[in-house]
Design an enzyme around this catalytic site. Structure first.
Site, PDB file in Angstrom:
ATOM      1  N   THR A  33       0.465  -1.018   0.087  1.00  0.00           N
ATOM      2  CA  THR A  33      -0.197   0.168  -0.286  1.00  0.00           C
ATOM      3  C   THR A  33       0.770   1.092  -0.240  1.00  0.00           C
ATOM      4  O   THR A  33       2.094   1.169   0.014  1.00  0.00           O
ATOM      5  CB  THR A  33      -1.177   0.370   0.999  1.00  0.00           C
ATOM      6  N   ASN A  34       0.242   2.298  -0.120  1.00  0.00           N
ATOM      7  CA  ASN A  34       1.121   3.710   0.265  1.00  0.00           C
ATOM      8  C   ASN A  34       0.701   4.524   0.975  1.00  0.00           C
ATOM      9  O   ASN A  34      -0.643   4.447   2.334  1.00  0.00           O
ATOM     10  CB  ASN A  34       1.076   4.446  -1.214  1.00  0.00           C
TER      11      ASN A  34
END
Ligand code: CTP
Ligand code: CA
Length: 222
Positions: A33-34
């Site tokens: 994810t980020n």
């Protein structure tokens, strides 16, 4: 009360937005994810609703509450986000891609938790679809707005994305300036050129973006 006094620049319009990160599973307990907080997308969804629009917010995993008068569809992965956008799109006048969509997903998601072996581990990643570019390429494309968060050469990259994805408008910001925080410094790009906005709280930046996009939308005769 903020909403009560807002000019109804998007009355009668339907706006679909994406926001937040996506999460691409590796195995049942891990993923890629980020650090997108979703704050800018949620602020923009709120500003659109306050401007009188019907708003559908397709959101990746964030810890934010859904603004009043906004219909939120929660998704996890980019493929889910793309499907939810397709479902929300009929009748939309505007599409705004604010989400930090993962550019890649894991090719083969492990059914069970991956056990450590002491050896190096490789994951095969495959590209995710570009949700915004796909929407903008549709024959019945709504007015499309993209975001470009860059670490350098903002003008070149943001305007490049506007052209390559064929978008009438892009909101650019230098990362570090806005990510995760309460304020943001953005530059708007459109056919007329670049329009820098003053650094301001995300709610205020969102209202300025709505004002600009509503003017372009009206100008386009839609
Ligand atoms: N976007 C999207 N789907 C993707 C990737 C990006 O809808 N798979 C949208 C984002 O929501 C944003 C815009 O495209 O509005 C630009 O995203 P960004 O990540 O900055 O650009 P990319 O085209 O993915 O290029 P790169 O990451 O290489 O800079
Ligand atoms: Ca990207």
């Amino acid at each position: 009360l903020e909403g009560f006094f807002a000019p109804k620049l998007l009355a009668g319009r339907k706006v679909v937005l994406t926001a937040g990160p996506t999460f691409e599973a590796i195995d049942p307990v891990r993923g890629i994810t980020n650090t997108s907080s979703g704050k800018m997308g949620y602020a923009l969804a709120r500003a659109c609703a306050q401007a009188g629009a019907e708003v559908v917010l397709v959101s990746g995993p964030v810890s934010l509450s859904v603004p009043a008068q906004v219909c939120c569809v929660a998704v996890v992965s980019a493929l889910q986000m793309r499907a939810a956008v397709a479902e929300a799109l009929p009748g939309a006048d505007v599409f705004i891609g604010v989400a930090a969509v993962a550019d890649y997903r894991v090719q083969d998601v492990a059914e069970h938790k991956i056990k450590k072996s002491g050896d190096a581990l490789s994951l095969s990643l495959v590209p995710n679809p570009d949700i915004l570019a796909e929407v903008a390429a549709r024959a019945d494309a709504p007015f499309c707005v993209g975001f470009a968060a860059e670490s350098r050469d903002l003008d070149t990259y943001a305007e490049g994305k506007r052209r390559s994805k064929r978008l009438p408008m892009v909101v650019g910001n230098l990362i570090g300036d806005g990510m995760g925080g309460e304020d943001n410094t953005v530059v708007l790009y459109d056919d007329a050129g670049r329009h820098p906005l003053a650094r301001a709280p995300k709610a205020e930046v969102a209202r300025a973006i709505v004002t600009h996009l509503a003017a372009l939308l009206a100008q386009s005769g839609r």
